[in-house]
Design a protein around this motif. Structure first.
Motif, PDB file in Angstrom:
ATOM      1  N   ASN A 196      23.269  -7.110 -16.218  1.00 26.32           N
ATOM      2  CA  ASN A 196      22.386  -5.950 -16.294  1.00 26.32           C
ATOM      3  C   ASN A 196      21.128  -6.161 -15.461  1.00 26.32           C
ATOM      4  OD1 ASN A 196      24.100  -4.544 -18.026  1.00 26.32           O
ATOM      5  ND2 ASN A 196      23.152  -5.396 -19.858  1.00 26.32           N
TER       6      ASN A 196
ATOM      7  N   LYS B  90      26.387 -10.700 -19.907  1.00 28.07           N
ATOM      8  CA  LYS B  90      26.126  -9.260 -19.797  1.00 28.07           C
ATOM      9  C   LYS B  90      24.661  -8.987 -19.499  1.00 28.07           C
ATOM     10  CE  LYS B  90      27.938  -7.774 -23.678  1.00 28.07           C
ATOM     11  NZ  LYS B  90      28.388  -6.803 -24.718  1.00 28.07           N
ATOM     12  N   GLU B  91      23.779  -9.743 -20.135  1.00 26.72           N
ATOM     13  CA  GLU B  91      22.349  -9.569 -19.875  1.00 26.72           C
ATOM     14  C   GLU B  91      22.019  -9.890 -18.423  1.00 26.72           C
ATOM     15  OE1 GLU B  91      18.029 -11.195 -21.575  1.00 26.72           O
ATOM     16  OE2 GLU B  91      19.917 -11.801 -22.514  1.00 26.72           O
TER      17      GLU B  91
ATOM     18  N   ASP C  67      30.513 -12.630 -22.415  1.00 25.24           N
ATOM     19  CA  ASP C  67      29.522 -13.239 -23.276  1.00 25.24           C
ATOM     20  C   ASP C  67      28.195 -12.480 -23.171  1.00 25.24           C
ATOM     21  OD1 ASP C  67      28.775 -15.744 -24.937  1.00 25.24           O
ATOM     22  OD2 ASP C  67      27.232 -15.687 -23.379  1.00 25.24           O
ATOM     23  N   ALA C  68      27.420 -12.469 -24.261  1.00 22.84           N
ATOM     24  CA  ALA C  68      26.184 -11.679 -24.315  1.00 22.84           C
ATOM     25  C   ALA C  68      25.200 -12.087 -23.220  1.00 22.84           C
ATOM     26  CB  ALA C  68      25.535 -11.837 -25.690  1.00 22.84           C
ATOM     27  N   GLN C  69      25.053 -13.385 -22.978  1.00 13.81           N
ATOM     28  CA  GLN C  69      24.130 -13.845 -21.946  1.00 13.81           C
ATOM     29  C   GLN C  69      24.585 -13.403 -20.563  1.00 13.81           C
ATOM     30  OE1 GLN C  69      23.744 -18.078 -22.404  1.00 13.81           O
ATOM     31  NE2 GLN C  69      22.503 -17.921 -24.268  1.00 13.81           N
TER      32      GLN C  69
ATOM     33  N   ASP D 241      39.344  -2.797 -23.047  1.00 12.56           N
ATOM     34  CA  ASP D 241      37.969  -3.269 -23.171  1.00 12.56           C
ATOM     35  C   ASP D 241      37.853  -4.675 -22.597  1.00 12.56           C
ATOM     36  OD1 ASP D 241      35.296  -3.295 -23.834  1.00 12.56           O
ATOM     37  OD2 ASP D 241      35.634  -3.957 -25.899  1.00 12.56           O
TER      38      ASP D 241
ATOM     39  N   ASP E  41      34.836  -7.536 -22.577  1.00 13.61           N
ATOM     40  CA  ASP E  41      33.528  -7.826 -23.164  1.00 13.61           C
ATOM     41  C   ASP E  41      33.124  -9.264 -22.846  1.00 13.61           C
ATOM     42  OD1 ASP E  41      31.214  -7.636 -24.591  1.00 13.61           O
ATOM     43  OD2 ASP E  41      32.152  -7.865 -26.565  1.00 13.61           O
TER      44      ASP E  41
ATOM     45  N   GLU F 148      40.367 -13.898 -26.496  1.00 10.99           N
ATOM     46  CA  GLU F 148      39.219 -14.542 -25.871  1.00 10.99           C
ATOM     47  C   GLU F 148      39.711 -15.624 -24.925  1.00 10.99           C
ATOM     48  OE1 GLU F 148      34.865 -16.516 -26.977  1.00 10.99           O
ATOM     49  OE2 GLU F 148      36.413 -16.294 -28.522  1.00 10.99           O
TER      50      GLU F 148
ATOM     51  N   LYS G  40      36.104 -11.494 -23.753  1.00 13.56           N
ATOM     52  CA  LYS G  40      37.069 -10.960 -24.710  1.00 13.56           C
ATOM     53  C   LYS G  40      37.731  -9.722 -24.118  1.00 13.56           C
ATOM     54  CE  LYS G  40      34.902 -12.570 -29.005  1.00 13.56           C
ATOM     55  NZ  LYS G  40      34.296 -12.151 -30.287  1.00 13.56           N
TER      56      LYS G  40
END
Length: 308
Positions: A175, A171-172, A167-169, A163, A165, A72, A82
């Motif tokens: 998208n 990625k959102e 942070d989730a926010q 891979d 990856d 990370e 990550k």
């Protein structure tokens, strides 16, 4: 009594003799030590050692192995991400001694170098560049590992960034950006399609109007030709042009009345519908033509320039 003592000795001797032989599997190297000191390296096949003197200190696999390291770190545009880096390595056959005695935990050593390189390279890149230049990161990791691990008897076959990856926010948000771009492109295609439909519809309507006008012109031309032929036929039997025109108008008037009368469900009313209607229409047409000719002649006389 002597025989009873001899049997255990024979049994122990057999065990010791059997323990002198051992099998080494394919793609494996066995380290033999004698009284705690390195003695030899044995390869695949049936091998022999001195019982109670030599011992198997360890076994090393000569197959290509893979180690997955997850790191990370932060990018240049302050996005935490990550990365999964897969390192494929193998023990060099000619350096089995170094691989066994110089490095106790090769996995930890490789992991440390991967962390060091990735955390030095990724913070120089923006998130989009990390995806685009992941092969550059893998090459940098391999170059660093190759130099460091060669001394310890390990060859780095390949490194892969398998891979990424964020942070989730993040990625959102990515998208949403991609969805907006796709909606924009879809709207552009829909606008182009609508414009093409409008243009083609206008062309079709224009062509329809042209053909309709041409049909009306052809219809009127044929009507005029028919009237001309009718007047010629009537002239041949002694009826002058004015009388012939009156007869044609009256005939067409009554033909129209007849066609209207044949329709049972019609609300059409033809005015005027008296017996004198045809003659009146003809007189009005003749008067209009005469007045128009007189006005035209008068305008010609008025526009003639006077001679000095």
């Amino acid at each position: 009594m002597g025989n009873l003592i001899f049997i255990p000795i024979i049994f122990i001797g057999l065990i010791v003799l059997i323990s002198a032989f051992f099998i080494v599997k394919q793609q494996t190297a066995v380290i033999i030590e004698r009284f705690g000191r390195f003695q030899s390296i044995r390869n695949s096949g049936l091998q022999m050692k001195i019982p109670l003197v030599d011992r198997i200190s360890g076994r090393l696999s000569l197959k290509i192995q893979q180690l997955d390291v997850i790191i990370e770190t932060k990018t240049l545009d302050d996005v935490f991400v990550k990365l999964k880096v897969s390192v494929q390595y193998v023990v060099i056959r000619s350096k089995v001694y170094e691989a066994f005695y110089k490095l106790e935990y090769p996995h930890d050593q490789i992991t440390s170098y991967v962390f060091d390189v990735v955390r030095a390279e990724v913070p120089k890149m923006k998130l989009d560049d990390v995806f685009v230049k992941k092969d550059d990161i893998a090459i940098a990791v391999k170059a660093e590992l190759q130099d460091a691990m060669l001394e310890y008897g390990y060859d780095i076959i390949k490194t892969l960034v398998t891979d990424i990856d964020p942070d989730a926010q993040v990625k959102e948000a990515m998208n949403r950006i991609n969805a907006s771009e796709r909606e924009k492109i879809a709207a552009q295609f829909e606008g182009d399609a609508a414009r093409i439909l409008i243009v083609e519809k206008a062309k079709a309507e224009a062509e329809s109007k042209r053909l309709q006008g041409q049909g009306i012109a052809d219809q009127r031309r044929e009507i005029a030709r028919g009237l001309e032929e009718s007047v010629e036929v009537l002239n041949k039997v002694g009826i002058n042009s004015q009388e012939a025109s009156a007869l044609i108008v009256v005939t067409q008037h009554y033909d129209t009345l007849q066609s209207i009368g044949e329709e049972t469900n019609t609300n059409l009313i033809l005015l005027p519908n008296s017996p004198q209607a045809g003659s009146d229409m003809l007189n009005d047409m003749v008067a209009s033509f005469t007045a128009s000719n007189m006005i035209g002649e008068q305008m010609k006389k008025t526009n003639v320039p006077k001679k000095e």
